[in-house]
Design a protein around this motif. Structure first.
Motif, PDB file in Angstrom:
ATOM      1  N   ASN A   1      62.710  19.484 -13.666  1.00  0.00           N
ATOM      2  CA  ASN A   1      61.871  19.528 -12.464  1.00  0.00           C
ATOM      3  C   ASN A   1      60.387  19.432 -12.814  1.00  0.00           C
ATOM      4  O   ASN A   1      59.966  19.751 -13.930  1.00  0.00           O
ATOM      5  CB  ASN A   1      62.131  20.827 -11.695  1.00  0.00           C
ATOM      6  CG  ASN A   1      63.586  20.962 -11.290  1.00  0.00           C
ATOM      7  OD1 ASN A   1      64.087  20.201 -10.492  1.00  0.00           O
ATOM      8  ND2 ASN A   1      64.265  21.945 -11.874  1.00  0.00           N
TER       9      ASN A   1
ATOM     10  N   SER B   1      60.271  16.519 -16.666  1.00  0.00           N
ATOM     11  CA  SER B   1      59.880  17.444 -17.729  1.00  0.00           C
ATOM     12  C   SER B   1      60.999  17.624 -18.749  1.00  0.00           C
ATOM     13  O   SER B   1      62.181  17.432 -18.454  1.00  0.00           O
ATOM     14  CB  SER B   1      59.500  18.796 -17.125  1.00  0.00           C
ATOM     15  OG  SER B   1      60.597  19.349 -16.426  1.00  0.00           O
TER      16      SER B   1
ATOM     17  N   ALA C   1      62.749  23.555  -5.766  1.00  0.00           N
ATOM     18  CA  ALA C   1      61.983  22.874  -6.816  1.00  0.00           C
ATOM     19  C   ALA C   1      61.565  21.489  -6.335  1.00  0.00           C
ATOM     20  O   ALA C   1      61.988  21.023  -5.276  1.00  0.00           O
ATOM     21  CB  ALA C   1      62.821  22.766  -8.093  1.00  0.00           C
TER      22      ALA C   1
ATOM     23  N   TYR D   1      61.292  22.250 -16.809  1.00  0.00           N
ATOM     24  CA  TYR D   1      61.386  23.278 -15.780  1.00  0.00           C
ATOM     25  C   TYR D   1      62.799  23.270 -15.188  1.00  0.00           C
ATOM     26  O   TYR D   1      63.213  22.292 -14.549  1.00  0.00           O
ATOM     27  CB  TYR D   1      60.352  23.031 -14.676  1.00  0.00           C
ATOM     28  CG  TYR D   1      58.943  23.306 -15.107  1.00  0.00           C
ATOM     29  CD1 TYR D   1      58.495  24.614 -15.332  1.00  0.00           C
ATOM     30  CD2 TYR D   1      58.038  22.265 -15.309  1.00  0.00           C
ATOM     31  CE1 TYR D   1      57.204  24.865 -15.740  1.00  0.00           C
ATOM     32  CE2 TYR D   1      56.740  22.516 -15.721  1.00  0.00           C
ATOM     33  CZ  TYR D   1      56.329  23.815 -15.934  1.00  0.00           C
ATOM     34  OH  TYR D   1      55.052  24.061 -16.338  1.00  0.00           O
TER      35      TYR D   1
ATOM     36  N   GLU E   1      58.161  21.090 -10.762  1.00  0.00           N
ATOM     37  CA  GLU E   1      57.624  22.390 -10.351  1.00  0.00           C
ATOM     38  C   GLU E   1      58.757  23.237  -9.791  1.00  0.00           C
ATOM     39  O   GLU E   1      59.641  22.733  -9.094  1.00  0.00           O
ATOM     40  CB  GLU E   1      56.538  22.207  -9.290  1.00  0.00           C
ATOM     41  CG  GLU E   1      55.886  23.505  -8.829  1.00  0.00           C
ATOM     42  CD  GLU E   1      54.817  23.258  -7.782  1.00  0.00           C
ATOM     43  OE1 GLU E   1      54.265  24.243  -7.266  1.00  0.00           O
ATOM     44  OE2 GLU E   1      54.549  22.079  -7.473  1.00  0.00           O
TER      45      GLU E   1
ATOM     46  N   TRP F   1      60.768  27.427 -18.254  1.00  0.00           N
ATOM     47  CA  TRP F   1      60.582  26.199 -19.045  1.00  0.00           C
ATOM     48  C   TRP F   1      61.432  26.269 -20.301  1.00  0.00           C
ATOM     49  O   TRP F   1      61.515  27.301 -20.961  1.00  0.00           O
ATOM     50  CB  TRP F   1      59.116  26.050 -19.417  1.00  0.00           C
ATOM     51  CG  TRP F   1      58.847  25.005 -20.457  1.00  0.00           C
ATOM     52  CD1 TRP F   1      58.831  25.152 -21.813  1.00  0.00           C
ATOM     53  CD2 TRP F   1      58.569  23.610 -20.211  1.00  0.00           C
ATOM     54  NE1 TRP F   1      58.563  23.965 -22.424  1.00  0.00           N
ATOM     55  CE2 TRP F   1      58.394  22.992 -21.478  1.00  0.00           C
ATOM     56  CE3 TRP F   1      58.452  22.841 -19.065  1.00  0.00           C
ATOM     57  CZ2 TRP F   1      58.103  21.646 -21.607  1.00  0.00           C
ATOM     58  CZ3 TRP F   1      58.165  21.500 -19.193  1.00  0.00           C
ATOM     59  CH2 TRP F   1      57.992  20.916 -20.458  1.00  0.00           C
TER      60      TRP F   1
ATOM     61  N   ASN G   1      58.315  12.901  -5.882  1.00  0.00           N
ATOM     62  CA  ASN G   1      58.051  14.273  -5.429  1.00  0.00           C
ATOM     63  C   ASN G   1      59.082  14.754  -4.405  1.00  0.00           C
ATOM     64  O   ASN G   1      58.763  15.531  -3.491  1.00  0.00           O
ATOM     65  CB  ASN G   1      56.643  14.392  -4.836  1.00  0.00           C
ATOM     66  CG  ASN G   1      55.560  14.136  -5.860  1.00  0.00           C
ATOM     67  OD1 ASN G   1      55.706  14.482  -7.028  1.00  0.00           O
ATOM     68  ND2 ASN G   1      54.466  13.527  -5.428  1.00  0.00           N
TER      69      ASN G   1
END
Length: 287
Positions: free
Chosen positions: A236, A259, A254, A219, A238, A213, A197
């Motif tokens: 990413n 992803s 981010a 992302y 998020e 996306w 994270n």
């Protein structure tokens, strides 16, 4: 009997006096007596009807009895109507937001500069000099961007370009490089692995030109900087910025993730472009 005599008889009946008497049937005594005329009876009847209408209206307006009237919505129906109104209003706002987003995308593909909606000028970025370039986003827009791909060149030199040699780039993510910049394998980026994270930061002041996306890179976020520099951050978990947002060097944009179909594990896929040329990020940034 002619009309004149008829009117005279009716007028006389209105003037006649009558007496309403209530007797006790057992004692034949008078219990109640009142003298009336047709005009007085009509007046009292009209007043009674008006009072009855007013009383009925008050009862219907201010008591729960109104819900028993056929066709009048009950409390649940009224609440549902309010909820539907709020939902429709929210849907209209979402449609406006979507249309604005598509308009920004169209503006980017046309090579135009996004309007400054906030009317706030970033001292670190000269927006009037920013020129947006089309690039391969590995996204649903790939078909439109494919024709621009041939115009992109690759920097084979490991030396700093004189035009941006004095620019200080902020480190997007502190960590270990697991896959270096390699023109032979067409890996025009560096893959950096950081802590779980970990926060990803912008390398320079700039404006977000894509944040969304894609099937291959998950992302992703692209930032247009001064001197026709573009930085890309992919895979990413998020995104913390939207298209059109202005960011500062070192500002978190981010969260590192895993992803997209092309990911090999949690990491940051970082690209650096200048005038359509892919640069080796390690030449300018100390990871």
């Amino acid at each position: 009997m002619n009309r004149k005599e008829l009117r005279k008889k009716i007028f006389q009946m209105l003037k006649d006096h009558y007496r309403l008497i209530i007797y006790n049937d057992s004692t034949i005594q008078t219990v109640f007596s009142i003298k009336l005329t047709p005009i007085k009876v009509a007046t009292l009847g009209s007043l009674g009807a008006i009072l009855l209408i007013l009383l009925t209206s008050v009862i219907i307006a201010y008591t729960p009895l109104r819900e028993n009237i056929p066709g009048y919505p009950d409390e649940k129906v009224r609440l549902q109507i309010i909820r539907n109104y709020l939902l429709v209003d929210s849907l209209e706002n979402e449609i406006k937001t979507r249309d604005a987003y598509f308009e920004k995308i169209r503006t980017l593909f046309a090579g135009e500069v996004l309007p400054d909606e906030s009317q706030i000028t970033d001292a670190g970025v000269k927006t009037q000099e920013v020129k947006f370039k089309s690039f391969n986003a590995d996204s649903v827009f790939q078909d439109k961007l494919q024709e621009e791909k041939q115009n992109l060149s690759i920097s084979n030199s490991q030396k700093r370009l004189p035009s941006i040699a004095n620019i200080h780039f902020f480190t997007p993510l502190r960590g270990m490089i697991t896959n270096k910049f390699n023109t032979k394998t067409e890996h025009l980026a560096v893959d950096v692995v950081g802590k779980l994270n970990a926060r990803i930061s912008s390398v320079l002041n700039g404006t977000v030109i894509f944040a969304g996306w894609t099937m291959e890179t998950g992302y992703s976020i692209y930032i247009q900087h001064e001197n026709n520099i573009i930085s890309a951050y992919k895979h990413n978990a998020e995104l913390l910025k939207d298209v059109g947002d202005k960011v500062k060097a070192g500002e978190v944009i981010a969260i590192m993730g895993n992803s997209g179909e092309l990911t090999t594990g949690p990491h940051l896929h970082f690209e650096l472009w200048h005038n359509g040329t892919a640069l080796d990020p390690e030449t300018y940034i100390d990871f």
